[in-house]
Design an enzyme around this catalytic site. Structure first.
Site: not given
Ligand code: GLU
Length: 416
Positions: A104
């Site tokens: 993240k």
């Molecule tokens: N931000 C999204 C999540 O929390 C997508 C993450 C992604 O597709 O890598 O699942």
């Protein structure tokens, strides 16, 4: 009440680890973060002033493959929040059986205060600062709160310029014209609808007759609302940060989407059958399905006993604390946990990633069909395991992921 998101995430692993008797070393390993980077992002603002923002990129685990996770721009971003969300991504990708890890990133910034140019400069400088942490075979970014396909395009372009060639696979959730996947933007919402339909079928509930309450009218909440509305469901309340709107007879979602596009707040919508509602009131509104699709820790020890629904479908990441989970279990509320409920997003991100590698792009029905198969099969696996172990869907989901990660850890062994 301040809840540390990282502590809260680790508690969820502890509960699952107890159920499956996870080895203490593995548990310790899964609770730790592989690497975290904190960066300063200086930019010149449009008025000529100079500002420095703080940014982050965290790899929780790359045990099963490159890191995978969103980039969040919000005034509340902290290192612990990034660690918590990266951990969640590891458990999400492992649960779906994807060859990816969990990561993240984000910047502590209020995007509402930035011009388009400032946002672009911020994004490009952030990408440069974290460039050694990302890449198609290292860590693949994606949109999250207050980031979108435009921001992914800037990230991809900055990365590609530095490497001297176009590398679409460094991010997912890109515009379709430059290697994005059709269906990716709507994917978290579309996946939630597939899961809700499947669950209702299983429990013999008629989805069309159900009263639905949604917290959040962003990328996830508005897509779910629109799709449920197309299914002729009754959405009786919906909200955003500033408050929401309630109507026992059901809301006109198309009219609300138009209202928002004109730059208005939901709570100011004028309709003789609808009334404004606060986020607290919304969460305790009597309904069949409650969809928290906003931010973390919205359902916690102090309001969990006021929740009055049969099903909670978690569109947001980590909207429910472990203490609240206990109360909801006693009340026999079925909670479809975030790592399953909103996993349509990362599932289609994975499809985008492999479409980029092959330079071959799928049609929407293939994207949705393959996502539905993965999500429904995973739901069944979680449901069966929860019955077998007499545990909640969340604990079962975490336990399945933990088992998968533990096996990979054992097979790979420890270096050196
Ligand atoms: N931000 C999204 C999540 O929390 C997508 C993450 C992604 O597709 O890598 O699942």
């Amino acid at each position: 009440m301040i809840i540390n998101p990282y502590e809260s995430a680790k508690k969820k692993i502890d509960i699952a680890a107890e159920l499956i008797n996870l080895h203490p070393n593995t548990l310790e390993y899964l609770k730790k973060t592989e690497r975290s980077l904190v960066v300063s992002i200086p930019i010149i603002m449009d008025d000529g002033s100079f500002e420095i923002f703080e940014g982050f990129r965290v790899h929780h685990s790359t045990l099963l493959g490159p890191g995978k996770g969103g980039v969040r721009y919000s005034p509340n971003v902290t290192l612990d929040e990034m660690k918590a969300l990266a951990l969640l991504m590891t458990f999400k990708t492992a649960l779906l059986g994807l060859p990816l890890g969990g990561s993240k990133g984000g910047i502590r910034v209020d995007t509402k205060k930035l011009s388009e140019k400032e946002l672009e400069n911020l994004t490009r400088r952030y990408t440069m600062e974290i460039i050694n942490m990302i890449g198609p075979d290292r860590d693949v970014a994606a949109p999250d709160m207050y980031t979108d396909s435009r921001i992914m395009a800037w990230m991809m372009d900055t990365y590609s310029m530095q490497k001297g060639r176009t590398i679409p696979g460094v991010v997912t959730g890109k515009p379709i014209e430059i290697g994005g996947s059709i269906g990716r933007t709507e994917a978290p919402g579309t996946g939630m609808i597939y899961l809700l339909e499947h669950l209702c079928q299983k429990l013999n509930y008629n989805l069309k007759k159900m009263k639905v309450v949604i917290q959040g009218f962003g990328k996830v909440g508005s897509v779910v609302a629109k799709q449920l509305c197309n299914n002729s469901c009754n959405i009786i309340a919906i909200s955003e940060e500033e408050g929401g709107i309630y109507s026992p007879d059901g809301l006109d979602i198309d009219a609300l989407i138009k209202w928002k596009q004109q730059g208005n707040l939901l709570k100011d919508y004028v309709d003789k059958n609808a009334n404004p509602i606060t986020n607290d009131e919304l969460l305790s509104t009597e309904c069949d399905v409650l969809i928290p699709a906003a931010i973390e820790n919205q359902i916690y020890s102090r309001n969990a006993d006021k929740i009055d629904c049969k099903i909670i479908l978690e569109g947001a990441n980590s909207p429910t604390t472990s203490q609240a989970d206990k109360i909801l279990e006693e009340k026999e509320v079925i909670v479809v946990p975030d790592i399953l409920a909103n996993s349509g997003g990362v599932c289609v991100s994975y499809f985008e990633y492999i479409q980029d590698i092959h330079s071959y792009f799928w049609k929407l029905d293939r994207v949705n069909r393959e996502m539905k198969t993965i999500l429904v099969d995973t739901f069944e696996e979680v449901f069966k395991f929860s019955k077998k172990t007499d545990s909640s869907l969340r604990t079962a989901a975490y336990a399945i992921s933990a088992n998968r990660l533990a096996k990979a850890h054992e097979l790979r062994g420890l270096f050196p």
